[in-house]
Design an enzyme around this catalytic site. Structure first.
Site, short mmCIF file in Angstrom:
data_model
loop_
_atom_site.label_atom_id
_atom_site.label_comp_id
_atom_site.label_asym_id
_atom_site.label_seq_id
_atom_site.Cartn_x
_atom_site.Cartn_y
_atom_site.Cartn_z
N HIS A 1 0.85 -1.21 0.00
CA HIS A 1 0.00 0.00 0.00
C HIS A 1 0.88 1.26 0.00
CE1 HIS A 1 -3.04 -2.63 2.37
NE2 HIS A 1 -3.55 -2.46 1.16
N LYS B 1 -16.75 -6.57 8.62
CA LYS B 1 -15.52 -7.30 8.27
C LYS B 1 -14.73 -7.75 9.51
CE LYS B 1 -13.79 -6.37 3.65
NZ LYS B 1 -12.66 -5.83 2.90
N ARG C 1 -2.11 -6.51 -8.10
CA ARG C 1 -0.92 -7.32 -7.80
C ARG C 1 -0.75 -8.45 -8.79
NH1 ARG C 1 -3.06 -8.23 -1.85
NH2 ARG C 1 -4.83 -8.50 -3.24
N SER D 1 -2.89 -7.71 3.36
CA SER D 1 -3.12 -7.51 4.79
C SER D 1 -3.52 -8.84 5.43
CB SER D 1 -4.22 -6.48 5.01
OG SER D 1 -3.87 -5.25 4.44
O1 PNS Z 1 -8.96 -3.04 0.22
P1 PNS Z 1 -10.31 -3.54 -0.16
O2 PNS Z 1 -11.00 -4.12 1.05
O3 PNS Z 1 -10.27 -4.49 -1.31
O4 PNS Z 1 -11.17 -2.26 -0.65
C1 PNS Z 1 -12.48 -2.42 -1.15
C2 PNS Z 1 -13.18 -1.06 -1.35
C3 PNS Z 1 -13.13 -0.22 -0.09
C4 PNS Z 1 -12.50 -0.32 -2.47
C5 PNS Z 1 -14.65 -1.39 -1.76
O5 PNS Z 1 -15.18 -2.33 -0.87
C6 PNS Z 1 -15.54 -0.16 -1.79
O6 PNS Z 1 -15.36 0.73 -2.57
N1 PNS Z 1 -16.55 -0.13 -0.89
C7 PNS Z 1 -17.48 0.99 -0.79
C8 PNS Z 1 -18.90 0.60 -1.18
C9 PNS Z 1 -19.19 0.89 -2.65
O7 PNS Z 1 -19.02 1.99 -3.14
N2 PNS Z 1 -19.67 -0.16 -3.37
C10 PNS Z 1 -20.07 -0.06 -4.75
C11 PNS Z 1 -18.93 0.08 -5.75
S1 PNS Z 1 -18.35 -1.41 -6.37
#
Ligand code: PNS
Length: 172
Positions: A23, A47, A96, A134
Site C-alpha cells: 500500500h 468485516k 498485484r 493484509s
Molecule cells: O482493500 P479492499 O477491502 O479491497 O477495498 C475495497 C473497497 C473499499 C475499495 C470497496 O469495498 C468499496 O469501494 N466499498 C465501498 C462501497 C461501494 O461503493 N460499493 C459499490 C462500488 S463497487
C-alpha cells in the site's frame, strides 16, 4: 494568457487492516502523480477488522507524514459519493496479480456507471510487494512468522501489541 490546469484529486480507498508496504509503495507513487491523494479507509464493521478505523487512521497518518499532498480519511456508503464530496475525479487502485483484475474491473465499471465523471486508475504493484496482502500478513504474524519488511516498522510494533505470536515448537 495561459490558464492554470485544474488540480487533480485522487482517492485511494481500501480496508488497510493493516497498511502494508505494498500500500505504502502505491501511496508514494500516487502522491507523485496527483495534486492531492486522499487515502480513505472503508468503515465496514461487518468485516471484523483487527484494528479499529481510528487505529488504522493513526497508523496511516504516521506513515504518510512525509508526503505533504497525502491526507487520510474514512468513509461509509458509496465510494463514488465520498470521492465526489472531496472533488476527486480519480479512484486509485493497485493490481498485484491477474486474480485481482476481475474484482477490480467489476468495481471500476460499477463505479463508472454510478458516476461517469470519476475515472479508476490502476497501478501495477511493485514486484517486490506483489505477494503481500493484509490478510496474509495477519495470518503469518499470528502463526509466528516474520513480517519485517512487509509492513512499516510502526505497524509491526502495533501488531506485536495486538496479536500474541504462536511459537511453533515443530511438528508433533
Ligand atoms: O482493500 P479492499 O477491502 O479491497 O477495498 C475495497 C473497497 C473499499 C475499495 C470497496 O469495498 C468499496 O469501494 N466499498 C465501498 C462501497 C461501494 O461503493 N460499493 C459499490 C462500488 S463497487
Amino acid at each position: 494568457m495561459s490558464q492554470k490546469p485544474p488540480s487533480v484529486i485522487a482517492i485511494y480507498p481500501g480496508s488497510f487492516d493493516p497498511i502494508t508496504n505494498g500500500h505504502l509503495d502505491l501511496i508514494q507513487r500516487g502522491s507523485g502523480m496527483f495534486d492531492k491523494l486522499i487515502v480513505s479507509i472503508l468503515r465496514n464493521e461487518n468485516k471484523e477488522p483487527l484494528f479499529s478505523v481510528e487505529e488504522r487512521t493513526e497508523m496511516l497518518r504516521e506513515v504518510v507524514a512525509g508526503f505533504p499532498n497525502v491526507e487520510v480519511d474514512s468513509f461509509d456508503g458509496l465510494l463514488v459519493d465520498h470521492a465526489a464530496a472531496h472533488g476527486a475525479t480519480v479512484l486509485l487502485r493497485g493490481i498485484r496479480a491477474i486474480s485481482d483484475y476481475e474484482y477490480e474491473l467489476q468495481m471500476a465499471l460499477m463505479n463508472r456507471r454510478l458516476r461517469p465523471g470519476i475515472e479508476t486508475i490502476f497501478m501495477m504493484a511493485n514486484e517486490t510487494y506483489s505477494f503481500i496482502s493484509s490478510r496474509l500478513v495477519k495470518e503469518v504474524y499470528g502463526l509466528g512468522g516474520n513480517i519485517s519488511g512487509l509492513v512499516p516498522p510502526s505497524v509491526e510494533k502495533r501488531m506485536q501489541r495486538r496479536i500474541p505470536k504462536i511459537q511453533f515448537k515443530g511438528a508433533s
